[in-house]
Each structure stands twice: as structure tokens, then as C-alpha cells.
Design a protein around this motif. Sequence first.
Motif, PDB file in Angstrom:
ATOM      1  N   TRP A   1      41.500  45.090  51.191  1.00 47.66           N
ATOM      2  CA  TRP A   1      41.433  46.322  50.396  1.00 47.66           C
ATOM      3  C   TRP A   1      42.688  47.146  50.567  1.00 47.66           C
ATOM      4  O   TRP A   1      43.234  47.685  49.632  1.00 47.66           O
ATOM      5  CB  TRP A   1      40.238  47.172  50.840  1.00 47.66           C
TER       6      TRP A   1
ATOM      7  N   GLY B   1      28.369  43.470  45.992  1.00 47.32           N
ATOM      8  CA  GLY B   1      29.401  44.263  45.331  1.00 47.32           C
ATOM      9  C   GLY B   1      30.781  43.752  45.663  1.00 47.32           C
ATOM     10  O   GLY B   1      31.641  43.595  44.781  1.00 47.32           O
ATOM     11  N   ALA B   2      31.014  43.465  46.925  1.00 50.14           N
ATOM     12  CA  ALA B   2      32.320  42.994  47.351  1.00 50.14           C
ATOM     13  C   ALA B   2      32.626  41.632  46.743  1.00 50.14           C
ATOM     14  O   ALA B   2      33.763  41.341  46.347  1.00 50.14           O
ATOM     15  CB  ALA B   2      32.359  42.911  48.884  1.00 50.14           C
TER      16      ALA B   2
ATOM     17  N   ASP C   1      33.689  42.119  43.232  1.00 49.78           N
ATOM     18  CA  ASP C   1      35.040  42.673  43.199  1.00 49.78           C
ATOM     19  C   ASP C   1      36.056  41.570  43.448  1.00 49.78           C
ATOM     20  O   ASP C   1      37.075  41.462  42.768  1.00 49.78           O
ATOM     21  CB  ASP C   1      35.151  43.742  44.274  1.00 49.78           C
TER      22      ASP C   1
ATOM     23  N   GLU D   1      35.289  50.793  47.689  1.00 48.33           N
ATOM     24  CA  GLU D   1      34.167  51.348  46.952  1.00 48.33           C
ATOM     25  C   GLU D   1      33.096  50.296  46.644  1.00 48.33           C
ATOM     26  O   GLU D   1      31.898  50.568  46.678  1.00 48.33           O
ATOM     27  CB  GLU D   1      34.689  51.919  45.627  1.00 48.33           C
ATOM     28  N   CYS D   2      33.590  49.084  46.342  1.00 46.61           N
ATOM     29  CA  CYS D   2      32.637  48.029  46.033  1.00 46.61           C
ATOM     30  C   CYS D   2      31.682  47.779  47.184  1.00 46.61           C
ATOM     31  O   CYS D   2      30.593  47.245  47.006  1.00 46.61           O
ATOM     32  CB  CYS D   2      33.376  46.754  45.645  1.00 46.61           C
TER      33      CYS D   2
ATOM     34  N   HIS E   1      30.193  52.182  48.127  1.00 46.92           N
ATOM     35  CA  HIS E   1      29.551  52.915  47.023  1.00 46.92           C
ATOM     36  C   HIS E   1      29.484  54.410  47.262  1.00 46.92           C
ATOM     37  O   HIS E   1      28.644  55.086  46.698  1.00 46.92           O
ATOM     38  CB  HIS E   1      28.126  52.374  46.766  1.00 46.92           C
TER      39      HIS E   1
END
Lengths: 351, 493, 287
Positions: free
Chosen positions: B259, B293-294, B297, B351-352, B355
Motif C-alpha cells: 500500500w 476487500g484487499a 483491490d 482503505e480496502c 474501510h
Amino acid sequence: MRSLYVARPLPATEFSSGHPTQKPIKPASNEWSEVTDSYRKGGVIVADAIAVRNLTKVYGGALKNRVPAVDNISFTVAEGEIFGFIGPNGAGKTTTIKILLGLLFPTSGEAEVLGMPAGDIETKRRISYLPESPYFYEHMTGAEVIEFYCRLFRMGTAERKAKTQELLERVGLAEDGHRTLRQYSKGMLQRIGIAQALINDPDLLFLDEPTSGLDPIAHKDITELISSLGKQGKTVFLSSHQLGDVETVCDRVAIINRGKIVKIGTLDDLLRAGRTVITFAKAGSDLVEQVKPYAERVSADGELVRVYVESEENVHSVLDTARGKATLVSVLPQRQTLEDLFVEIVREVRK
Amino acid sequence: MPEGNSRPLWILVVVLIVAVAWTQYVADPIQYKMQEKARPKAGGGELMVQLPGQFIVASVAGFKEVIAGALWVRADTFFHAGQYEAIIPIVRLVTWLDPHNVDVYSTGAWHLDYNFVDTNQMSDKRYIPAAVALLKEGIQHNPDIWDLYFELGWTHYNKKILDYEKAVEYIEKACTKDGVDPNTGQRVPRPEYVDRMLAHMYEKVGRFEDAIRQWHRARKRVEETIARERKKKKGGYVDTTSLDVCDRNLGLLYLRMAWRYGDMDAYKKGLEIYKRLASRKDAPAQLVEATRGAEADYTLRVATNNPPRDALKPLDAGFEVTWKKVAPKVFIIKGKVNLVPASEYKDLASECFTHWYRDNQNAPPEQRKLWRDGCRIRWILRDYDYKMPELKTFSYKIDKSQTIAWDSVYVSGGTFSDRIDLSQDPDFYPFKADKYKLTIMFVPQQAECPDYVQDRIGWKGEALRDKRYLDTKTQPGFHLLRKEMVLTKDDVL
Amino acid sequence: MIIWSIAKTTVGDALRKKVLQIFLVVAIGLIIISLSFSQTLSFSSRAGSSTDIMLVKSFGLGLMAVAAWLISLVMGVSLIPQEIERRTIYTILAKPVKRYEFIVGKYLGAVLTLAINVAIMGVVFIAVCVFKAMGAEQPVTPEETGLPLVGMQQVGLFDWNMVWGVIMIFLQFTVLTSVVLLFSVFLTPTVNFFMGLGVYIVGVMAPLTETLSSKESQLHPVLKVFYRVIHIIVPNFDKFNVTNTLLHPETHIESMAKYTGIVTLYALFYSLLLMLLAVIIFRKKEV
């Protein structure tokens, strides 16, 4: 070899050989004069249980100017004798006993016990010692103490038990054997002391002031016990200043003062050696003059004349001289008590 | 007439003397080896004088440890009575009498670090060199166990000194040592958290490669422990949460590398770890969602060849700080710093996973935050020529003429403000110098800087920019914010 | 058998001595009281209760040493003089008991008494240690890091080092007993007490006499020789002082068993030597 000893003569080097019991003991030199005083029981010559020759003990070893506690003393005690060793406190009684037991070592001279040098370990099987007011281990019971002393003679368990019981009974403590010594009275402690001294059925007992500080009953019991020991043929070396006891039980007595033996002999010898008072009536003044050489003192009391005479020989001389010259009223030998003698001697020495 | 001949006994005496000498000869080297370590290295003679007479006798008579114990119990009562000054001399004596009582060193150092506090509960920083010297002395006496290295590292890291490089060195050292069960004296492996601590520290100072290696090492130790426990308990319950701790931390480290700097390999590795964790039956829902989520992404970024580089996007800190004397020795520090507006979290790669931005946006307007708070600004006020002394030997006698104070201020809503009252404790802050230096700064790798702030500005503060106060020199490779002021006596009093 | 009965009597006698009982009872009482010692002033990565245990151990070992020290001194000085005072020695030596048997019996009794006392204290002490260690399980949490909890650290129950410690105390004071016994053959109890005390202190300070007489020492050569002689003659009580090493075993004792073995021999030889000298003197001693 030592155990073969029955009644032993003094060492063969000093005496010609012969049967010990018949051997006339006569040392050559004056040094040994005391030996001739030996009391011969029933006229039979007996060997010496104790022989002390020229014994001197100076405390503090080589330091100069020390007064000897024991000063060149010599004496013997025959087997079977009850020998009284008397003297004031500090006269050297305990020192002599300790030397005889091998607890102290003599500065000079010799001490023999049952024919062996004092302190010999084998001899100790045949002797015993009761010190002056002993204490023992307070935490033990009477029986335990006796058992402990039995162990010192390497006795087996059964023998120990039996012996302990026997001794406690003998000294009258059978009932109290299970109590600890802490609960014992002084008399009871002394009895325990006697009991431990009897464990090995000794031939020779050293008793140091065995009756001091006891109540009359205990006192009597113990003197009786000593007498009975004598009757059993034991030799007893009794050190005491309780002269009454000594007078009662002893065959022969030595008086020691300031480290020296002042007098030694049988009680009869010592006490008979007193004066004789011869009393005359109607005596002329010339008689008084005539008996004076034999007398210690002559006193006239009105009609009566008292002549104080020292020796038996002089008594005869006085009587011979006075025969027909006066009326003989009495001839009274004044037998002293041991106490008189003792006090007299101690006083004399002090002068 | 003594018993027998003494000659054989005298011969026996000679034999026994030889035997005694021989045992001495054999025992000596072992004894010296043992006692060499047991003997204190600091000057005992002077210390002896401070002991009450009976203690001197007792301590030479071989009852040193008892005296040490008694004194230490006494120290405890002083502690409860708040008589802190009395404790330090006792610490000195106890460590001298019993130089292997590790606990006394660490407790003593903690005490020096924290317990001399002013009316505002701020600790007297002048004692810190003494604490460090005490720990170093303890290490000298106990060089083979991890405890005091860890303690010293921790002091440098977070407790007080903020010297992260040094801290890493000490914790590295601790990780080479075993521990000892203080009860049975048996060697025991050092606790696993020591190894994990090192990994965390590597990460804080931006040494990722070292951090990754250390996480693997830490995990291996945990595996070994678990295997041992399994063997011992034969099918009974064995706690394996420590394994997860290692996994989560390593995974997160990989993800952050991706990231912050766009390392897609690391992204992949991190995801693999998290996917494994999320696939477990008992995995928490949050973790499953974050992983999902990750993963999305990652897939998108691979497809579009768009590696994230969140920490490389410059952020103007807009650092402003004012300092005002409101009364003699009473100051107000006030300022602004652009750390970190909520808007900055929009489209961050992290953010992924967290959140936070999404949740903040979804919150009702009155609860919506404009800033993500949590930074701290540090201020240091000291004599102009103050340099933290480095003590060769431990001494608790401090230079009472010096003034040194520091603390940190919480940043909230992009502003910070603090009233510093140094007037009530003239003993602590004598203000005897003619000139003073006031430094107000923000350091990204300091322990109190939250990870989510680092997500934005990078481990080394790479994204930080500031027109006036950006400092890239003090710590090469790091971006700090730093304002330094020189104050005269009049400015202070 | 004679030696054994004298020894047994000595033990029985000594065990009933009020003073010695008081030392024993006080020491045991204090050891038990030490159970309640706790060190709340503890801020370290180590488990707090372990520190408490160490405190109990150091107190216990120290107390036992003090008690054993007093017991051996007080018992030893009166060993022979008391026998003379009670005149029991006369009745014993008037029996077919060799003087060496008496001394050896007394010595054996004294050592047995010491052994019994130390054993009683040792059992209580080790029980207290085990009791203190029971349930002393401490969570180990790294402070303030906010890192996950690591788990529980089990505190070991039985510490063999404490057994070594008790043995060392016994050995140490066996030697002191022999010193005092030798002196008690020719010294009065009071003088002996201080002599014994002096010898003990000098012996404990063996490292000091060693340093003073070493090549590096700055002292006058004559003084050096003096200290060397002192160092050689006086029993090295410091040899038995391993408390610190036992309490902090991180100092790596290569082989405590080996060291204990050698030190046991040292104590044995030294005691025999002193006992032999006592015998030689007592053979010529007038009582």
C-alpha cells in the motif's frame, strides 16, 4: 596378664621374689617408712591397692613460685581397706584422687593403682569413681544414665538392662528409674552417682565427699553402703571432711593438709595416741618434782595432783615413781575424737 | 602420663593438611569462576560506608543476599509511602550486595524513569541517564540473559529516550539470549514476545527486510514451542494464538509495503497469509471482509497495472506553532498541523482493508469526522547547551542546576494546544541557564504515531512536506517536522 | 559403641538446650513468616511472584545460616567445659574410655545435633519454597506495547539448588563446630565464643586475605606473608558461600554437584584435621 592379678606384691624389682601373700613387706630405705605403717588385715599381709611415692603436683606446670597442691606425699592403701583421706578444703584430696584416676598427671613421683601406673585403661575396668556432687545429664532418666555408663563398659543390651535394674534397686531408686534427673533431689543424684560407681563391681572405689550435703537418711544409707562394700572385701578410698563418717567406716586414715600428709595410721593408733591423765591424792611436793620429767604438765588441785602424760612408757615411769609415795586415784587414757585430732593437727601445721 | 604415642597422629595430621590443600586447589578455580560473576563491579568500598554498621558485618559475614532482600522489602514500604528519594540509594545498595537480582535493576530503572514526577505528573528527565547507567551495570553483571537488554531497549524505544536505532540494537541483543526461570534457575527460552518486539521495532524504523525475517524467526520459535507443548500434553489443548499473532503481523507488514510503496509481490504474499487466516472456521467476520476487500483491490490493481503508492503522495503538513509565556515558567504551546484530514484517506489502498473512510462517510453528518486524530506533537524545553549525560557508572546524584523537560501534545482536528506549567516545581526546573532551546516536533516513527497515520505518510514520513519546518537532516532518510526556538532568560522567567 | 553412646548422649543433651531450641524455633518461625513477604515494588518483565519466591529463598538460606552459625557456636563452646563443670567427664574418663573416644564421641554428637537442626530448618524451608511456588503462575504481558498477550509462565515448584544450599550450610558450620571444639579443649566458653566468631569472620573474608596477600598487593612483604599465613590456616568459609550463585543460577554453575562434592571433601578433611588436633591436645590435657 594384668587380669591375673589377685593380690600383688610391690614390683619385683624392689623386692626379692617369693610368695606374695607371705612376703614381709619391708622396704630398705626410710623413704618407704610409710609402707611399714600399712594396715595388715587380720595379720595377713595383703598387697597394696594404691601405692603413692613421693607424689608432687604443681598446677600450672613450669611456672615458678607455685605452691604445690600435693607436696611429696607417699602412702599405700592395702587391698580390702576402707581408707579415709581427710583434710580441709584445698588440702589436695581431690588432686590426689584425680592423679590416681589418670585425670591429672603428676609433676613428679609415682602413683600406682592396682599395680599399674595411674590412668591405665585396663585398670579402669576394675576401679570406679564418684566425684563430689556430680550432676550427670539432666535430660536422661535415672535408668538411662546407668545404661549409658554401662555402655562405656561395652556391655550387651541384656546385660545392661539387668545391671541397671539391679543397681537401681541396690541404691533404692528402683521406683524412680523412669524419671529424668531434673526431677531428682540431691540425695537421689548421689545415689545415681553411687550406682554408676558400682556398675563394674569394682575392686577399688574412689569416693569424693560422698555424703556432703545429704539429708540424714541418705547420709546413713550411704555410710552403710560403704561399710558393706568393705565387708565385701572392696577397697574404698574415701575422701571426706565429714569426720564422723570416716570415723565410722574407715579402717585407716590419712590426714592431709596443705598438700602434705600429716598423719597416717589406723584409727586406733591415731586416736589412742592421746594423753593419759594420772591422778594422785596425798602426794608430797617431792613427788611432783620427781614425775615432772615424764609429764607434759603437772597440776595441783588441792589434795589432788594431776599428771598429764604423753606416752605409754612415761605412764609406767610415773606410776613406778609414785608407787608408795601417793594414793593413786585414777589412770585415765584420754581417747581423742578424730575431730579433736584433726583440728589439733591443722592448727599445729598452721603455726 | 598421656595415653600412648602421638607420632602416628602427627603423621595423620600432615596427611590431612595435604588433603585439605588438595581440595582447596581443586575447588578454587570453580569457586572463583562462580564468584567472579557474583562479585559487584562497582566500587564496593564507598558503598559499604553507606550501610548501617550491623549490615556491614552481616554483609561480609556472608549474609549479603539477606541484607539485600531486607533492604528491598524496605524499599517497598518507601514506595508505598511515596518516599521515592529513599528508594534509589536502596537500589544502589541492593544491586551492589546482590548484583544478580535482575528485578531490582529493571524496577530501579523504571522508578528513575517514571516516579520522580512534578505536580503535573511529568517525570524528571534528569534521572534518565541514571536509569540507563543502572541497566547497563545490570547487563554487565547479567550478560547472559535477555531481561535487561530488553529493558534497556524498551527504555530507548518508547519509555523515554526515543532513540529507535539504539533500541533496535538492544532488542537484537536480547533476542540472542536465553532466560532463566528465577525460581528453579533452569534455563528457559526467552518469551516469544521478545522476538516479536524486535520485528515490530524493525518495522517502526522502516527496516522491512529485517522485520520480515524476524517475523519468520519469531513464528518458527512459536511453532517449536507449540510442538513441545503438544508432545508434553499428548493431545490436550495447546494455545496456538501466538501463531496467529505472527501471521497477522507479517501479513499486515506485507500489505503495508504494498500500500505504501507499491510492492505487488508483497501484496500477494500478504494476501495469501490473510486468505489462509480468513478461510478458517472461527475467523472473525471483520477479518473475512477485510481480506475480501484487499483481494479485490489487488486483483484490480494487477489488472490495471496500478500499484498503490499512498505514502509517496506528498502531504503538506502546514506546520504552525506559537509559543507564549503567560506567567513566569508557564507557557502555552499552540499550533496547527495538517495530520491527517479525513479526506486524505479517500482512495488510499489501505482503505480496502480498514474501510475507515467508507464508514466515516456513511456515518450521520453530525458524527462524521473531518480529521483522523491520533498524532502527537512532542516538545522539548532544555538549557541551550544541554546534552543528555552518558554516565560511565551508575550514580543517582543528578545535576540539580539543569533544566530539561519534554512531553507530547495530542493533535485533534488538526490543532494542538497545551499549557505547560513549570513554575510549581523549582527543584525540577531551576532555570539557571541564560539561554534555552525549545524544540517542537513531529517524528513519524515514534511509537505513539499510529499505523494509520503512517499509511498516509509512510514509515519514514516520506510524504511529509512543509514549507518552513521540514527537517530531513537530523535523521537522514526520514522526514520530520521540527521547529526550534532559542529563548532567553527573560522569555522564560 | 562407646563413641556412639557418647555421641547420642551429646545429641540428647544439646537438643534439650533451651538456647539452641530458641534459635531453632525463631529461625523456623521467621522462615514461615517470610511466606508473607511480597514485593509489590516490582516492575520488570519477570513474573512478579517469582521475585517473591526469590525473596523467600534468600531470606530462608540466610536465616538458616545465621541460626546454624549461632547453634554451632553456642553448642560448640560448651561442649567440653560443660562436661567438666558437671563433672560427668570424670565419671566417664574414670571408666575404661579412651580419651580420643570421648572427643570423637562429643564431636560426632555435635555434628549430628547440627545436622538435625539444619535438617529440620531445611525441610521447613523447602516446604515454604514449594508452598510459595504453588499456584504462582504469572501471565507474562509485554508492557504497554499493546501486543497480544503471550500466555502464562509456569513457575517451577521444586528447586534442587535449595537442597544444595542447605547442604552447604551444614558443611560450613560443621567446620566451624570443629574449630570451636578444638578451642573448647583449652579455652573457656566466653573466650572461645569470640575466638570462634573471629575465625569465622576471617574465614568468610577469605577473598580479602587472598587479595591482600596476592602479588598485586601493595602491602609490605611482611604483612603479605602474614595475610598469606592467615589465609592458609583459617578455614575458608567463603568456599561454602554459594547463596548468590544458587539464587541466580544464570551465572552458570558448570556442575554444582561436582563443586559440592569437592567442598564436602574439604569440610570433611578440615574437620578431621581439627578433630585430630583436639584429640592430640586432649590426650595430654589435665581435666
